[in-house]
Design an enzyme around this catalytic site. Structure first.
Site, PDB file in Angstrom:
ATOM      1  CE1 TYR A 298      -1.873   4.338  -4.477  1.00 16.53           C
ATOM      2  CE2 TYR A 298       0.455   4.946  -4.411  1.00 16.53           C
ATOM      3  CZ  TYR A 298      -0.552   4.019  -4.186  1.00 16.53           C
ATOM      4  OH  TYR A 298      -0.247   2.784  -3.679  1.00 16.53           O
TER       5      TYR A 298
ATOM      6  NE  ARG B 210      -4.634   2.184   0.800  1.00 17.36           N
ATOM      7  CZ  ARG B 210      -4.149   1.555  -0.272  1.00 17.36           C
ATOM      8  NH1 ARG B 210      -4.840   0.599  -0.859  1.00 17.36           N
ATOM      9  NH2 ARG B 210      -2.984   1.902  -0.775  1.00 17.36           N
TER      10      ARG B 210
ATOM     11  CE1 TYR C  82       6.988  -0.799  -1.859  1.00 15.92           C
ATOM     12  CE2 TYR C  82       5.176   0.690  -2.345  1.00 15.92           C
ATOM     13  CZ  TYR C  82       5.893  -0.462  -2.628  1.00 15.92           C
ATOM     14  OH  TYR C  82       5.500  -1.256  -3.671  1.00 15.92           O
TER      15      TYR C  82
ATOM     16  NE  ARG D 161       4.608  -5.944  -2.318  1.00 13.20           N
ATOM     17  CZ  ARG D 161       4.711  -4.774  -2.926  1.00 13.20           C
ATOM     18  NH1 ARG D 161       3.862  -4.408  -3.873  1.00 13.20           N
ATOM     19  NH2 ARG D 161       5.661  -3.932  -2.574  1.00 13.20           N
TER      20      ARG D 161
ATOM     21  CD  GLU E 200      -0.974  -1.958 -10.191  1.00 13.36           C
ATOM     22  OE1 GLU E 200      -0.359  -0.868 -10.097  1.00 13.36           O
ATOM     23  OE2 GLU E 200      -1.997  -2.214  -9.537  1.00 13.36           O
TER      24      GLU E 200
HETATM   25  C1  3EB Z   1       3.183  -1.280  -5.901  1.00 12.87           C
HETATM   26  O1  3EB Z   1       3.588  -2.434  -5.824  1.00 12.87           O
HETATM   27  C2  3EB Z   1       2.387  -0.934  -7.112  1.00 12.87           C
HETATM   28  O2  3EB Z   1      -2.109   1.173  -3.188  1.00 12.87           O
HETATM   29  O3  3EB Z   1      -3.492  -0.500  -2.987  1.00 12.87           O
HETATM   30  C3  3EB Z   1      -0.267  -2.151  -6.394  1.00 12.87           C
HETATM   31  C4  3EB Z   1      -1.347  -2.742  -5.723  1.00 12.87           C
HETATM   32  C5  3EB Z   1       0.065  -0.840  -6.115  1.00 12.87           C
HETATM   33  C6  3EB Z   1      -2.082  -2.023  -4.770  1.00 12.87           C
HETATM   34  C7  3EB Z   1      -2.498   0.038  -3.498  1.00 12.87           C
HETATM   35  C8  3EB Z   1      -0.691  -0.129  -5.182  1.00 12.87           C
HETATM   36  C9  3EB Z   1      -1.736  -0.709  -4.513  1.00 12.87           C
HETATM   37  O4  3EB Z   1       3.435  -0.417  -5.056  1.00 12.87           O
HETATM   38  C10 3EB Z   1       1.175  -0.162  -6.832  1.00 12.87           C
END
Ligand code: 3EB
Length: 348
Positions: A159, A166, A220, A233, A339
């Site tokens: 990932y 990406r 992050y 989000r 999720e």
């Molecule tokens: C998170 O909130 C959970 O890498 O495109 C959720 C939605 C998550 C999209 C992405 C990752 C992605 O980090 C993981």
């Protein structure tokens, strides 16, 4: 050209191919979970997620289509770019690209990590080409299905390699701005299956929504990888006088931390709280628009055995839920068991 209305339908796969030509005329693309859907024309984008349904229902599929209004009769335009197929209406494009990592190896691309990064890079390069040629530059929503998402290659989680590639692909396309990061899902599919992504793009820019209770994924801290996941989000798309809400894959994360390790019920509850906050945020940001309607959820569970516990939590929200599909998928952090993503349209 008039904007076209966007429609999402969740349908049994059986009998799909028997629908009349008039019904198919407005279809942008078909998404299925395991079995390849049977569709009448070779140039219609179809995506297979590789996430097995967990309930004993008919094999379902999702159809993204243009509404049936008289002003929407213009034929859709189909295009292909490498491994990508897409279809466009006047103001919307749906596309799918699927790349087998093994075919991405070549001169200078040696080893699993390099092949995965090259596949990710190729997929996004073709996606951005498609947006350019369609004249729909705004990426609204991307669904990413990454084989063996928690596996490791060259000492790093797959990932994280995906995130690095990406990030680079968006940067190279002049899309490094986090302000335009699409809503997204990124979950696992079986090792050895192709990397598959599908997307919606539009002529108009969406309104990006963040969750005040979560650090934006693109901010992050480095403990989750040197290159942050580039997604918003949620986002609100206003087109043809209608409002659509796309909520990204949402997990039991508060701030940047995963909460409730090992407890799927608590994780589902936390994810649903995050979703409720995003619905509120969208309502607040899109004030004056018709209120968001009932949610169509996709619930990804790492373990089949967690179905009953997750379902019990989702059931508590049934007054705001229109449909739910439970699917098996690995989640992008080892400790996450669930999720949940959502789509809703505002009822004018
Ligand atoms: C998170 O909130 C959970 O890498 O495109 C959720 C939605 C998550 C999209 C992405 C990752 C992605 O980090 C993981």
């Amino acid at each position: 050209m008039r904007a076209a209305r966007l429609r999402h339908e969740l349908l049994p796969q059986a009998g799909l191919a028997d629908r009349p030509a008039g019904w198919w005329r407005g279809v942008l693309g078909v998404v299925s979970f395991v079995e390849s859907p049977t569709v009448p024309s070779a140039d219609l984008p179809t995506a297979v997620c590789g996430t097995a349904p967990l309930e004993e229902t008919d094999e379902l599929c999702e159809v993204w289509r243009i509404g049936n209004g008289s002003d929407e009769a213009a034929p859709l335009v189909a295009r292909s770019h490498g491994r990508l197929d897409c279809r466009s209406g006047a103001t919307l494009t749906f596309g799918r690209v699927s790349i087998d990592e093994r075919t991405s190896r070549g001169p200078g691309i040696d080893g699993e990590a390099a092949a995965l990064r090259a596949a990710t890079d190729g997929a996004y390069r073709q996606l951005f080409d498609a947006l350019h040629y369609a004249g729909h530059p705004h990426l609204i929503r991307v669904w990413n299905y990454l084989p063996d998402i928690n596996g490791h290659a060259d000492g790093e989680e797959r990932y994280r390699h995906f995130n690095a590639a990406r990030h680079a692909a968006f940067g190279r396309a002049g899309r490094a701005s986090t302000q335009a990061a699409p809503a997204a899902t990124a979950v696992g599919c079986a090792a050895g299956s192709p990397l598959t992504l599908f997307f919606l793009a539009a002529a108009e820019a969406p309104l990006m929504i963040e969750n005040p209770r979560q650090i934006s994924a693109y901010h992050y801290p480095p403990q989750y990888g040197r290159h942050q996941p580039l997604f918003s989000r949620a986002c609100v798309l206003r087109t043809a006088g209608e409002t659509h809400l796309f909520i990204s894959g949402t997990a039991s994360i508060v701030g940047h931390r995963s909460l409730h390790p090992g407890d799927v019920a608590a994780q589902a509850r936390e994810s649903l709280s995050n979703i409720a906050i995003l619905v509120d945020e969208a309502g607040r940001r899109a004030r004056g628009e018709p209120p968001i309607g009932a949610l169509r959820l996709k619930v990804y569970l790492r373990r089949r055995a967690d179905l009953a516990a997750a379902r019990a939590e989702v059931e508590r929200h049934r007054s705001i839920v229109e449909s739910v599909v439970y699917l098996q998928a690995d989640i992008c952090r080892e400790e996450l068991l669930v999720e949940i993503e959502a789509y809703a349209r505002a009822d004018a």
